[in-house]
Design an enzyme around this catalytic site. Structure first.
Site, PDB file in Angstrom:
ATOM      1  N   ARG A  25       0.833  -1.200   0.000  1.00 58.11           N
ATOM      2  CA  ARG A  25       0.000   0.000   0.000  1.00 58.11           C
ATOM      3  C   ARG A  25       0.875   1.260   0.000  1.00 58.11           C
ATOM      4  NH1 ARG A  25      -0.545   4.715   2.580  1.00 58.11           N
ATOM      5  NH2 ARG A  25      -0.362   3.748   4.619  1.00 58.11           N
ATOM      6  N   ASP A  26       1.589   1.463   1.094  1.00 56.58           N
ATOM      7  CA  ASP A  26       2.345   2.706   1.256  1.00 56.58           C
ATOM      8  C   ASP A  26       3.489   2.790   0.248  1.00 56.58           C
ATOM      9  OD1 ASP A  26       3.070   5.111   2.339  1.00 56.58           O
ATOM     10  OD2 ASP A  26       3.345   4.382   4.374  1.00 56.58           O
ATOM     11  N   HIS A 222       3.490   4.098  12.953  1.00 58.49           N
ATOM     12  CA  HIS A 222       3.753   3.964  11.513  1.00 58.49           C
ATOM     13  C   HIS A 222       4.911   4.913  11.226  1.00 58.49           C
ATOM     14  CE1 HIS A 222       2.516   3.686   7.170  1.00 58.49           C
ATOM     15  NE2 HIS A 222       3.116   4.873   7.155  1.00 58.49           N
ATOM     16  N   HIS A 224       8.515   6.191   9.131  1.00 55.33           N
ATOM     17  CA  HIS A 224       9.303   6.237   7.899  1.00 55.33           C
ATOM     18  C   HIS A 224      10.761   6.493   8.270  1.00 55.33           C
ATOM     19  CE1 HIS A 224       6.241   6.474   4.500  1.00 55.33           C
ATOM     20  NE2 HIS A 224       5.502   6.330   5.589  1.00 55.33           N
ATOM     21  N   CYS A 255       9.312   9.450  -0.259  1.00 55.51           N
ATOM     22  CA  CYS A 255       8.608  10.574   0.336  1.00 55.51           C
ATOM     23  C   CYS A 255       8.447  11.622  -0.753  1.00 55.51           C
ATOM     24  CB  CYS A 255       9.416  11.133   1.504  1.00 55.51           C
ATOM     25  SG  CYS A 255       8.708  12.623   2.184  1.00 55.51           S
ATOM     26  N   ASN A 264       9.215   3.658   4.180  1.00 52.61           N
ATOM     27  CA  ASN A 264       8.848   3.169   5.508  1.00 52.61           C
ATOM     28  C   ASN A 264      10.073   2.510   6.149  1.00 52.61           C
ATOM     29  OD1 ASN A 264       6.357   2.702   3.576  1.00 52.61           O
ATOM     30  ND2 ASN A 264       5.548   3.032   5.621  1.00 52.61           N
TER      31      ASN A 264
HETATM   32 ZN    ZN Z   1       3.444   6.019   5.429  1.00 56.14          ZN
END
Ligand code: ZN
Length: 327
Positions: A25-26, A222, A224, A255, A264
């Site tokens: 997802r991310d 969560h 990064h 990012c 992440n």
């Molecule tokens: Zn994230």
């Protein structure tokens, strides 16, 4: 091991850490390559076989906005589950909830940024508008999934540790969102360092503040690794009692506000840290490393994970074949 040299071990009941894999997802949402659904399903099946119990598979966002995740339904329903598999997806609005209930999804991650500017960029709404919509999203999810099972609600507070547009975020702005989630019935609040601005000191301060305001609510982090302190932040989270962390295979992702930045925190690196610090995850590190290499091949680019290169500590080398340099 000589017990007098042993590191203090966490209390037995407190040793299990839940790692939620978020790479598909991310990570994939910002990769230029669109991976076919069957390949994503294969990767996620491998993650499950490696022992990863909780996976944020995809996001129910507009296929026009994020074509990489346009196959959300197909991917979720194509996965081969293990008995305790928990499949999560980002559910940012009511339209997303309407799609989610037509799948076999186990958990919906709602999202709202603590920064109003970031929330407008991300969801095209103000924080207050987003929070006003939370009860209707939760009500729709309460109808259950296609397998007639309940869908767990997880409330994520994005940019909780800083915003690339607004800078530092007031603790009260985070608490307002966290409280709204808990009042709506969320079973977990996730504090998200969306663009990698957290430091260990920030982690300690915010976790303590949220815990004091919402005692008993399970918290997750969560994180990064945008600025290289992702795993340092994990250690502080562990010290503060956090036992749920999101991470991505190979450290996938980036990012949008820092060109070339890492994504992440990396799943295999996190697993290595946890295992080496006396925690249990239920995940096989070698199998997770194999998934990272598979993801790397699929994307055709080098991932930033470090344990995937170096291997576990005790992966020993043949002394006869490795050249050494003095010093
Ligand atoms: Zn994230």
């Amino acid at each position: 091991m000589n017990p007098s040299n042993a590191e203090p071990q966490p209390h037995h009941d407190d040793r299990f850490v839940e790692v939620t894999e978020v790479g598909t997802r991310d990570g994939l949402q910002i990769e230029p390559v669109v991976i076919p659904a069957a390949r994503k399903i294969g990767l996620i099946n491998d993650m499950i076989a490696a022992g990863i119990g909780s996976i944020e598979v995809t996001s129910f966002v507009s296929p026009k906005a994020v074509p990489q995740l346009a196959d959300a339904e197909e991917v979720i329903d194509g996965i081969t589950r293990a008995p305790h598999t928990r499949l999560l997806a980002l559910v940012p609005n009511l339209r997303a909830a309407e799609r989610a209930v037509e799948t076999s999804l186990d958990g919906a991650v709602l999202v709202c940024s603590a920064s109003n500017t970031h929330n407008r960029k991300n969801l095209n709404r103000s924080v207050d508008e987003t929070l006003a919509g939370v009860p209707s999203v939760v009500a729709r999810l309460a109808e259950g999934n296609r397998r007639e099972r309940r869908i767990d609600v997880i409330g994520a507070v994005a940019t909780a540790f800083g915003c690339p547009f607004e800078g530092d975020i007031a603790v009260d702005d985070v608490l307002k969102i966290a409280r709204a989630y808990v009042e709506a019935g969320a079973s977990q609040v996730t504090l998200s360092d969306t663009t990698g601005m957290a430091t260990p000191a920030n982690i300690r301060t915010l976790v303590r503040a949220v815990r004091a305001a919402l005692p008993g609510t399970p918290l997750a982090l969560h994180l990064h690794n945008t600025r290289g302190v992702g795993l340092a932040n994990v250690l502080v989270g562990l010290e503060e009692g956090i036992r749920r962390f999101d991470s991505s295979v190979g450290g996938l992702g980036g990012c949008p506000f820092a060109a070339g930045a890492t994504g992440n925190i990396c799943t295999e690196d996190l697993l290595f840290l946890l295992e080496g610090s006396g925690y249990e995850t239920g995940v096989d590190l070698e199998a997770a490393i194999a998934v990272a290499h598979k993801m790397e091949k699929l994307l055709g680019k080098r991932l930033v994970g470090q344990v995937m290169r170096a291997g576990p500590r005790l992966r020993l080398h043949d002394a006869g074949t490795v050249a050494t340099a003095a010093g």
